[in-house]
Design an enzyme around this catalytic site. Structure first.
Site, short mmCIF file in Angstrom:
data_model
loop_
_atom_site.label_atom_id
_atom_site.label_comp_id
_atom_site.label_asym_id
_atom_site.label_seq_id
_atom_site.Cartn_x
_atom_site.Cartn_y
_atom_site.Cartn_z
CD GLU A 75 0.53 -7.45 -0.79
OE1 GLU A 75 1.54 -8.02 -0.23
OE2 GLU A 75 0.37 -6.40 -0.58
CB CYS A 94 -6.03 -0.51 -3.40
SG CYS A 94 -4.45 -0.51 -3.93
CB CYS A 101 6.69 -4.16 -9.94
SG CYS A 101 6.27 -2.75 -11.00
CB CYS A 105 10.21 2.08 -7.06
SG CYS A 105 9.49 2.39 -8.78
CB CYS A 108 8.37 -0.02 -4.24
SG CYS A 108 6.85 -1.05 -4.52
N GLY A 148 2.32 -3.84 -9.18
CA GLY A 148 2.30 -3.94 -10.40
C GLY A 148 2.37 -2.56 -10.96
CD GLU A 149 3.16 1.41 -14.45
OE1 GLU A 149 3.24 2.10 -13.14
OE2 GLU A 149 2.31 2.03 -15.09
CB SER A 180 -1.54 4.74 -9.32
OG SER A 180 -0.38 5.33 -8.78
CB SER A 203 4.24 6.99 -8.44
OG SER A 203 3.06 6.31 -7.93
CG LEU A 204 6.53 13.81 -9.40
CD1 LEU A 204 6.74 13.85 -11.21
CD2 LEU A 204 6.22 15.39 -9.14
CG HIS A 205 7.20 8.78 -5.43
ND1 HIS A 205 6.11 9.04 -4.60
CD2 HIS A 205 7.09 7.40 -5.87
CE1 HIS A 205 5.30 8.05 -5.04
NE2 HIS A 205 5.76 7.10 -5.36
CG ASN A 279 3.37 2.18 4.90
OD1 ASN A 279 2.92 2.29 6.18
ND2 ASN A 279 2.25 2.22 4.16
CB CYS A 322 2.46 -1.64 -2.77
SG CYS A 322 3.29 -1.95 -4.16
N1 SAH Z 1 3.10 1.08 -10.13
C1 SAH Z 1 2.21 1.92 -9.97
C2 SAH Z 1 0.94 1.46 -9.07
C3 SAH Z 1 1.28 0.72 -7.88
S1 SAH Z 1 2.31 1.29 -6.69
C4 SAH Z 1 2.93 3.10 -9.29
O1 SAH Z 1 4.08 3.26 -9.07
O2 SAH Z 1 1.99 4.07 -9.29
C5 SAH Z 1 1.16 2.38 -5.67
C6 SAH Z 1 1.64 3.37 -5.07
O3 SAH Z 1 2.23 2.85 -3.64
C7 SAH Z 1 2.66 4.24 -5.68
O4 SAH Z 1 2.45 5.58 -5.68
C8 SAH Z 1 3.98 3.66 -5.04
O5 SAH Z 1 4.80 4.55 -4.90
C9 SAH Z 1 3.40 3.49 -3.43
N2 SAH Z 1 4.39 2.93 -2.50
C10 SAH Z 1 5.27 1.98 -2.87
N3 SAH Z 1 6.05 1.49 -1.88
C11 SAH Z 1 5.68 2.29 -0.88
C12 SAH Z 1 5.93 2.29 0.47
N4 SAH Z 1 7.00 1.70 0.98
N5 SAH Z 1 5.28 3.29 1.19
C13 SAH Z 1 4.37 4.21 0.91
N6 SAH Z 1 3.77 4.01 -0.39
C14 SAH Z 1 4.66 3.26 -1.32
FE1 SF4 Z 2 6.51 -1.01 -9.37
FE2 SF4 Z 2 4.81 1.06 -8.49
FE3 SF4 Z 2 6.47 -0.43 -6.94
FE4 SF4 Z 2 7.51 1.09 -8.69
S1 SF4 Z 2 6.18 1.88 -6.89
S2 SF4 Z 2 8.19 -0.84 -8.12
S3 SF4 Z 2 6.40 0.91 -10.22
S4 SF4 Z 2 4.73 -1.24 -7.94
#
Ligand code: SAH
Ligand code: SF4
Length: 339
Positions: A75, A94, A101, A105, A108, A148-149, A180, A203-205, A279, A322
């Site tokens: 994507e 993006c 990945c 998480c 995600c 992906g990471e 990121s 991505s701290l969260h 999201n 994502c």
């Molecule tokens: N793996 C890397 C980069 C890809 S994820 C990372 O985790 O930073 C890109 C961003 O999308 C990250 O900040 C991730 O936390 C966020 N993301 C993943 N799922 C999401 C969701 N359901 N709603 C909003 N952002 C999301």
């Molecule tokens: Fe992978 Fe980033 Fe999604 Fe976490 S948020 S599963 S590191 S793509």
């Protein structure tokens, strides 16, 4: 080119055809000798991504699903400036760095899908060029924030970013290029040693370890205390500000204790906090925090002199998060007439 006994300047000619003109055949590369074109076609056949699906959001965001040569899907999202931004020149793309990945998480959609393989340098640059062509506008900003990471595919991601940054290729300034990461410590250290001024987003969260362990289970062995040390090291070496991404999730990471933990995580860090609405992913238990909570967090953080932005979700009407679009496609939940 060196291996093929060619002079050095052929390398930049070839790169300009591939990444400047997005050529899809060696036959187009008219300033390369015919014999070299034939040799290249035999030894390094060109492959391109093919467009499988495109969704256009009401806010102008476009989301693409591409198929790789081996059938895997990736994507890419293109985000033009919103009318409020009044910056017609701005087009952010993006792109994805892996198919799926491994980090898993909890919030995600890509994490739920698991890991298939790393993307190649060409597959990453191709996403950016294909989005640029479809939008009919030069890409001004690039973020490695798709599926992906990036730091688990470090060398290829850096090579792709260098092509994007190269003054004879995509010519995008390093400060307009963001990587990121979910917080892979060796990757942060490696990036701190690179000469380019790429922007780092983490991505701290969650700034409380038990909550982060629930949200990002594979980061357990790279705890927040070590992450903070690594970020301090990065900031000291590069003199650059780090962006901390924080998805606000209702009742999970948006309480008073979480805010206090984030404040103390930011103490002594040259950081910018990006608060983002979650999201909601189909079949997920997690829901976004209310806009009131987001604005409360912003004002509380700013009161403590922590630079904070509340980011609007882009393209949420087209499965913006994502991994969502691809997963919807594979489960046939999208109505073709909407495309
Ligand atoms: N793996 C890397 C980069 C890809 S994820 C990372 O985790 O930073 C890109 C961003 O999308 C990250 O900040 C991730 O936390 C966020 N993301 C993943 N799922 C999401 C969701 N359901 N709603 C909003 N952002 C999301
Ligand atoms: Fe992978 Fe980033 Fe999604 Fe976490 S948020 S599963 S590191 S793509």
């Amino acid at each position: 080119m060196e291996e093929m006994g060619q002079p050095k300047f052929r390398a930049i000619q070839l790169a300009q055809w591939l990444y400047g003109h997005h050529a899809s055949s060696y036959d187009d590369m008219t300033n390369l000798p015919k014999s070299l074109r034939e040799e290249l076609a035999a030894s390094h056949p060109l492959s391109a991504l093919s467009l499988i699906d495109k969704q256009v959001s009401q806010d102008g965001t476009r989301k693409y699903v591409f198929s790789c040569e081996d059938g895997h899907r990736v994507e890419t999202v293109a985000m033009p400036a919103t009318s409020a931004q009044k910056d017609g020149e701005r087009l952010t793309v993006c792109f994805s760095t892996q198919v799926g990945c491994a980090m898993g998480c909890a919030f995600c959609a890509t994490g739920h899908e698991g890991f298939a393989r790393n993307l190649s340098v060409g597959e990453m640059v191709d996403q950016i060029l294909s989005a640029q062509e479809d939008m009919g506008q030069r890409v001004s900003n690039v973020v490695a924030m798709g599926q992906g990471e990036p730091f688990l595919n470090y060398d290829a991601v850096l090579a792709a970013l260098r092509i994007v940054n190269h003054p004879k290729l995509l010519k995008i300034g390093a400060r307009r290029i963001t990587v990121s990461t979910c917080g892979i410590l060796p990757g942060i250290e490696l990036l701190s040693q690179e000469p380019e001024q790429f922007t780092l987003a983490v991505s701290l969260h969650a700034a409380r370890q038990p909550i982060r362990d629930i949200l990002m289970p594979h980061m357990e062995n790279q705890p927040l205390s070590k992450l903070k040390k690594e970020l301090q090291n990065y900031i000291r070496k590069t003199d650059r500000r780090v962006t901390l991404e924080y998805l606000l999730i209702d009742g999970i990471n948006d309480g008073e204790e979480d805010l206090a933990a984030l404040t103390s995580f930011c103490a002594g860090l040259l950081a910018h906090v990006n608060l983002l609405p979650l999201n909601a992913v189909a079949s997920s238990y997690f829901q976004p925090s209310s806009p009131q909570t987001m604005h409360f967090w912003q004002s509380e953080l700013e009161r403590r002199h922590i630079e904070t932005t509340v980011r609007k979700s882009r393209g949420s009407d087209i499965a913006g998060a994502c991994g969502q679009l691809k997963n919807m496609l594979s489960s046939n939940k999208l109505d073709n007439e909407d495309h």
